[in-house]
Scaffold this motif. Sequence first.
Motif, PDB file in Angstrom:
ATOM      1  N   ALA A   1       0.833  -1.209   0.000  1.00 53.56           N
ATOM      2  CA  ALA A   1       0.000   0.000   0.000  1.00 53.56           C
ATOM      3  C   ALA A   1       0.868   1.260   0.000  1.00 53.56           C
ATOM      4  N   GLU A   2       1.906   1.284   0.826  1.00 47.14           N
ATOM      5  CA  GLU A   2       2.806   2.441   0.858  1.00 47.14           C
ATOM      6  C   GLU A   2       3.539   2.594  -0.463  1.00 47.14           C
ATOM      7  N   PHE A   3       4.031   1.488  -1.002  1.00 40.73           N
ATOM      8  CA  PHE A   3       4.745   1.513  -2.274  1.00 40.73           C
ATOM      9  C   PHE A   3       3.839   2.034  -3.378  1.00 40.73           C
ATOM     10  N   TYR A   4       2.616   1.555  -3.419  1.00 38.60           N
ATOM     11  CA  TYR A   4       1.682   1.988  -4.454  1.00 38.60           C
ATOM     12  C   TYR A   4       1.470   3.501  -4.378  1.00 38.60           C
ATOM     13  N   ARG A   5       1.177   3.990  -3.177  1.00 36.76           N
ATOM     14  CA  ARG A   5       0.912   5.432  -3.014  1.00 36.76           C
ATOM     15  C   ARG A   5       2.146   6.278  -3.331  1.00 36.76           C
ATOM     16  N   GLN A   6       3.308   5.858  -2.843  1.00 32.38           N
ATOM     17  CA  GLN A   6       4.507   6.687  -2.969  1.00 32.38           C
ATOM     18  C   GLN A   6       5.242   6.503  -4.295  1.00 32.38           C
ATOM     19  N   ILE A   7       5.228   5.303  -4.839  1.00 32.72           N
ATOM     20  CA  ILE A   7       6.028   5.021  -6.033  1.00 32.72           C
ATOM     21  C   ILE A   7       5.167   4.889  -7.284  1.00 32.72           C
ATOM     22  N   VAL A   8       4.195   4.008  -7.262  1.00 33.43           N
ATOM     23  CA  VAL A   8       3.425   3.719  -8.474  1.00 33.43           C
ATOM     24  C   VAL A   8       2.657   4.952  -8.945  1.00 33.43           C
ATOM     25  N   LEU A   9       1.924   5.604  -8.051  1.00 31.16           N
ATOM     26  CA  LEU A   9       1.161   6.782  -8.458  1.00 31.16           C
ATOM     27  C   LEU A   9       2.078   7.905  -8.928  1.00 31.16           C
ATOM     28  N   THR A  10       3.220   8.065  -8.269  1.00 25.24           N
ATOM     29  CA  THR A  10       4.198   9.068  -8.693  1.00 25.24           C
ATOM     30  C   THR A  10       4.750   8.716 -10.063  1.00 25.24           C
ATOM     31  N   HIS A  11       5.042   7.458 -10.272  1.00 21.77           N
ATOM     32  CA  HIS A  11       5.549   6.992 -11.564  1.00 21.77           C
ATOM     33  C   HIS A  11       4.540   7.299 -12.672  1.00 21.77           C
ATOM     34  N   HIS A  12       3.266   6.972 -12.445  1.00 19.66           N
ATOM     35  CA  HIS A  12       2.238   7.255 -13.451  1.00 19.66           C
ATOM     36  C   HIS A  12       2.176   8.752 -13.743  1.00 19.66           C
ATOM     37  N   SER A  13       2.193   9.554 -12.699  1.00 18.81           N
ATOM     38  CA  SER A  13       2.119  11.002 -12.850  1.00 18.81           C
ATOM     39  C   SER A  13       3.315  11.540 -13.632  1.00 18.81           C
ATOM     40  N   GLU A  14       4.509  11.082 -13.306  1.00 13.89           N
ATOM     41  CA  GLU A  14       5.708  11.545 -14.010  1.00 13.89           C
ATOM     42  C   GLU A  14       5.670  11.151 -15.485  1.00 13.89           C
ATOM     43  N   GLU A  15       5.227   9.952 -15.757  1.00 16.18           N
ATOM     44  CA  GLU A  15       5.131   9.545 -17.157  1.00 16.18           C
ATOM     45  C   GLU A  15       4.148  10.440 -17.906  1.00 16.18           C
ATOM     46  N   GLU A  16       2.967  10.617 -17.317  1.00 17.74           N
ATOM     47  CA  GLU A  16       1.917  11.362 -18.000  1.00 17.74           C
ATOM     48  C   GLU A  16       2.239  12.849 -18.112  1.00 17.74           C
ATOM     49  N   GLN A  17       2.854  13.426 -17.091  1.00 18.55           N
ATOM     50  CA  GLN A  17       3.097  14.869 -17.101  1.00 18.55           C
ATOM     51  C   GLN A  17       4.443  15.254 -17.696  1.00 18.55           C
ATOM     52  N   GLU A  18       5.396  14.366 -17.699  1.00 18.84           N
ATOM     53  CA  GLU A  18       6.733  14.719 -18.189  1.00 18.84           C
ATOM     54  C   GLU A  18       7.125  13.922 -19.435  1.00 18.84           C
ATOM     55  N   LEU A  19       7.172  12.610 -19.298  1.00 18.55           N
ATOM     56  CA  LEU A  19       7.694  11.775 -20.381  1.00 18.55           C
ATOM     57  C   LEU A  19       6.808  11.786 -21.615  1.00 18.55           C
ATOM     58  N   PHE A  20       5.519  11.555 -21.446  1.00 14.22           N
ATOM     59  CA  PHE A  20       4.639  11.452 -22.618  1.00 14.22           C
ATOM     60  C   PHE A  20       4.676  12.734 -23.445  1.00 14.22           C
ATOM     61  N   GLY A  21       4.577  13.878 -22.788  1.00 11.36           N
ATOM     62  CA  GLY A  21       4.606  15.151 -23.506  1.00 11.36           C
ATOM     63  C   GLY A  21       5.941  15.405 -24.187  1.00 11.36           C
ATOM     64  N   ALA A  22       7.027  15.067 -23.515  1.00  9.09           N
ATOM     65  CA  ALA A  22       8.352  15.280 -24.095  1.00  9.09           C
ATOM     66  C   ALA A  22       8.533  14.443 -25.358  1.00  9.09           C
ATOM     67  N   VAL A  23       8.092  13.205 -25.312  1.00  9.44           N
ATOM     68  CA  VAL A  23       8.257  12.329 -26.476  1.00  9.44           C
ATOM     69  C   VAL A  23       7.333  12.787 -27.603  1.00  9.44           C
ATOM     70  N   LEU A  24       6.108  13.152 -27.270  1.00 10.86           N
ATOM     71  CA  LEU A  24       5.190  13.651 -28.305  1.00 10.86           C
ATOM     72  C   LEU A  24       5.743  14.915 -28.967  1.00 10.86           C
ATOM     73  N   ALA A  25       6.276  15.831 -28.158  1.00 10.26           N
ATOM     74  CA  ALA A  25       6.812  17.084 -28.699  1.00 10.26           C
ATOM     75  C   ALA A  25       8.047  16.846 -29.568  1.00 10.26           C
ATOM     76  N   SER A  26       8.810  15.803 -29.275  1.00  7.24           N
ATOM     77  CA  SER A  26      10.044  15.531 -30.016  1.00  7.24           C
ATOM     78  C   SER A  26       9.847  14.583 -31.188  1.00  7.24           C
ATOM     79  N   ALA A  27       8.707  13.923 -31.252  1.00  8.48           N
ATOM     80  CA  ALA A  27       8.458  12.971 -32.340  1.00  8.48           C
ATOM     81  C   ALA A  27       8.292  13.712 -33.657  1.00  8.48           C
ATOM     82  N   ASP A  28       8.749  13.062 -34.710  1.00  7.55           N
ATOM     83  CA  ASP A  28       8.565  13.635 -36.044  1.00  7.55           C
ATOM     84  C   ASP A  28       7.076  13.635 -36.385  1.00  7.55           C
ATOM     85  N   ARG A  29       6.660  14.675 -37.085  1.00  6.50           N
ATOM     86  CA  ARG A  29       5.261  14.748 -37.519  1.00  6.50           C
ATOM     87  C   ARG A  29       4.938  13.583 -38.433  1.00  6.50           C
ATOM     88  N   GLY A  30       3.685  13.223 -38.413  1.00  6.15           N
ATOM     89  CA  GLY A  30       3.241  12.148 -39.297  1.00  6.15           C
ATOM     90  C   GLY A  30       3.155  10.830 -38.555  1.00  6.15           C
TER      91      GLY A  30
END
Length: 188
Positions: free
Chosen positions: A55-84
């Motif tokens: 339960a502690e791991f899920y709250r502290q690590i998993v949810l943070t991991h999901h948030s970091e991916e969605e707010q940082e990684l996904f946008g960075a990769v989308l912005a850097s991907a070639d159009r098309g």
Amino acid sequence: MTTTPNTPLPAADDAPVQGFAHCHEAIVAQLRELEQLPALAEAAARARRIAKATAEFYRQIVLTHHSEEEQELFGAVLASADRGAERERVQAIVTRLTQDHRHIESLWRTIEPALRDVAHGRDTPLDAAALTTFVADYRAHAQYEEEVFLPLCSTILGRNGNHMAALGVALHARHALPEVLRRFGTHL
């Protein structure tokens, strides 16, 4: 044999003695149960530790991991991907991974109350099927991300060192900010 008034008569049946024997059978059976207690107590203690840590791991690590991916990684990769086609592929993967996150979080909400009860030593039924589904679905999500998305991220962000560095700075700031606020408050 002659009997006198003081001569004891033989018992007609030994039911009173047999009652003691039957009582010992029950006592010995209960003692067999008692012998199992140390192993069961250790298993119960381990269950409490696992439930609490998860339960502690899920709250502290998993949810943070999901948030970091969605707010940082996904946008960075989308912005850097070639159009098309490349950007469309990244968008489809990001959509799938985001849906996976919501699905996993929904599954978690079904098992979390029982885990909380176990962590606090309360007797509670665990939904083994829901727990198995949560574990299997998260493993599948992680495997897809490791085998498909993260290599693609490395390729796309690796084409421009500034893009990779920007992601690194964003993640560093995200991790450092709570410590800075803890130490200095909002008086920056």
